[in-house]
Write a protein that holds these residues in place. Sequence first.
Motif, PDB file in Angstrom:
ATOM      1  N   ASN A 157       0.949  -1.216   0.038  1.00 57.35           N
ATOM      2  CA  ASN A 157       0.085   0.102   0.004  1.00 57.35           C
ATOM      3  C   ASN A 157       0.856   1.289  -0.043  1.00 57.35           C
ATOM      4  O   ASN A 157       1.732   1.454   0.973  1.00 57.35           O
ATOM      5  N   THR A 159      -0.253   4.256   0.014  1.00 54.78           N
ATOM      6  CA  THR A 159      -0.962   5.305   0.785  1.00 54.78           C
ATOM      7  C   THR A 159      -0.882   5.378   2.152  1.00 54.78           C
ATOM      8  O   THR A 159      -1.094   4.176   2.654  1.00 54.78           O
ATOM      9  N   THR A 160      -0.562   6.398   2.789  1.00 52.08           N
ATOM     10  CA  THR A 160      -0.113   6.400   4.258  1.00 52.08           C
ATOM     11  C   THR A 160      -1.385   7.472   5.052  1.00 52.08           C
ATOM     12  O   THR A 160      -1.857   8.026   4.081  1.00 52.08           O
ATOM     13  N   ASP A 161      -1.406   7.479   6.048  1.00 56.42           N
ATOM     14  CA  ASP A 161      -2.487   8.191   6.916  1.00 56.42           C
ATOM     15  C   ASP A 161      -2.128   9.905   6.546  1.00 56.42           C
ATOM     16  O   ASP A 161      -2.773  10.671   6.405  1.00 56.42           O
ATOM     17  N   LEU A 164      -3.491  10.703   3.257  1.00 53.45           N
ATOM     18  CA  LEU A 164      -5.014  10.681   3.302  1.00 53.45           C
ATOM     19  C   LEU A 164      -5.286  12.133   3.908  1.00 53.45           C
ATOM     20  O   LEU A 164      -6.108  12.770   3.247  1.00 53.45           O
TER      21      LEU A 164
HETATM   22  C1  LIG Z   1      -3.503   1.874   2.457  1.00 56.17           C
HETATM   23  O1  LIG Z   1      -3.652   2.679   3.801  1.00 56.17           O
HETATM   24  C2  LIG Z   1      -4.412   3.584   3.817  1.00 56.17           C
HETATM   25  C3  LIG Z   1      -3.880   4.491   5.069  1.00 56.17           C
HETATM   26  O2  LIG Z   1      -3.618   3.722   6.167  1.00 56.17           O
HETATM   27  C4  LIG Z   1      -5.855   3.136   4.301  1.00 56.17           C
HETATM   28  O3  LIG Z   1      -6.624   4.006   4.579  1.00 56.17           O
HETATM   29  C5  LIG Z   1      -6.227   2.418   3.197  1.00 56.17           C
HETATM   30  O4  LIG Z   1      -7.470   1.412   3.192  1.00 56.17           O
HETATM   31  C6  LIG Z   1      -5.233   1.034   2.600  1.00 56.17           C
HETATM   32  N1  LIG Z   1      -5.450   0.455   1.365  1.00 56.17           N
HETATM   33  C7  LIG Z   1      -5.516  -0.810   1.261  1.00 56.17           C
HETATM   34  C8  LIG Z   1      -6.020  -1.186  -0.170  1.00 56.17           C
HETATM   35  O5  LIG Z   1      -5.276  -1.557   2.361  1.00 56.17           O
END
Ligand SMILES: *[C@@H]1O[C@H](CO)[C@@H](O)[C@H](O)[C@H]1NC(C)=O
Length: 370
Positions: A157, A159-161, A164
């Motif tokens: 993943n 994407t980090t907090d 977001l």
């Molecule tokens: C990836 O990490 C973000 C932030 O922690 C989270 O919101 C998101 O659900 C994650 N995505 C997956 C596909 O796990």
Amino acid sequence: MGSPLGLSKAALALSFQTVIFLSLPSSVYARPSPGWPMVINTWGGPFVNATDAAYEALLRRDVSALDAVEIGCTVCEENQCDGSVGFGGSPDENCETTLDAMIMDGVTMKSGAVAGLRRIKNAIGVARAVLEYTSHTLLAGDLATQFAIDNGFQEENLTTDATLARCATWREGNNCQPNYRQNVSPDASAGCGPYTPLALDSSSPDYFGLIAPDAAQASHDTISLMAIDAAGIMAAGTSTNGASFKVPGRVGDGPITGSGSYVDGDVGACGATGDGDIMMRFLPCYQAVENLRRGMNPEEAAYDAVLRMVRKYPAVASGIVVVDKDGEHGAAASGWGGTFTYAFRGGLMNATNVVGVPNICVPDSLKTQP
Ligand SMILES: *[C@@H]1O[C@H](CO)[C@@H](O)[C@H](O)[C@H]1NC(C)=O
Ligand SMILES: *[C@@H]1O[C@H](CO)[C@@H](O)[C@H](O)[C@H]1NC(C)=O
Ligand SMILES: *[C@@H]1O[C@H](CO)[C@@H](O)[C@H](O)[C@H]1NC(C)=O
């Protein structure tokens, strides 16, 4: 044929040279080579970790110039240098981070690159796999991700907090500003999409200003790193997460051979950073290395490459770092709010040096943009 300014070709060439003479920051002389092995890359600060890692690796005999480029760029991917390299940075409009990277060998001119890579952290490593395990140059998107998985990279993943949170601020707090949409309804400079395209009249004199406005773009850095091993063999590469709040699918200059970086080991190498969308229209690193081939020193070669962009896009942010095959180096920059910097370490240097590069200034008379 008249020039866009109504000057004769000779007059234009003359004023062009005058500008070079008048506005080169301190001198037209490149900096001397520190000796081999050598590493040189865009930016200082956190990027110095990449310089040091690549240089220290090159001191070991079993590490090639290509390895050093990969090692240095990987350090920035892991450290998320400046937020502009690696996972978590520069989310697109949908808050997703995608990565672009390229690596090039100066002996064969073979390059390998990935664009819009999703869910894989080590983009430069995947680019290296494209270089070694395919006869292609560039793989893109989800299918590049599949290639990476097939070659042993782990899906993760990106994407980090923090990504977001930044994305939410952009959307809700900042009304989706800045963004990269133009000529759409509702007005992209005033609000969020979804957008629909406005009809444009390509026969109107206004058309050119509409498709290519000279607007400063949101700043985005990149690591482009060049290495010369102890035997003089050269390699170069680039790794970036692109531009924040880009239109999903956008690929910048990073993975484009000759734009993000370029190397011909018989001549020299170049690494670039800046407004990739504009820079890739000019292939500035190809231009700079060809300038070396035609006799310019690295500082002049970089300056000429930047000037070609600034003449059409005076506000473009660009930083071009050039090293010749002997290790002499120089750079030129435009459009930064702060100062562009580059880092180098070579020969017996016990630490990395960071060099500040002032923006070039170009008189209004040379700007061809309406
Ligand atoms: C990836 O990490 C973000 C932030 O922690 C989270 O919101 C998101 O659900 C994650 N995505 C997956 C596909 O796990
Ligand atoms: C640079 O590397 C050092 C040592 O590995 C590490 O402690 C530091 O956090 C790194 N700096 C950045 C900005 O990543
Ligand atoms: C690095 O080299 C410089 C000059 O050659 C010297 O003054 C300095 O003490 C050295 N630093 C270290 C940490 O070795």
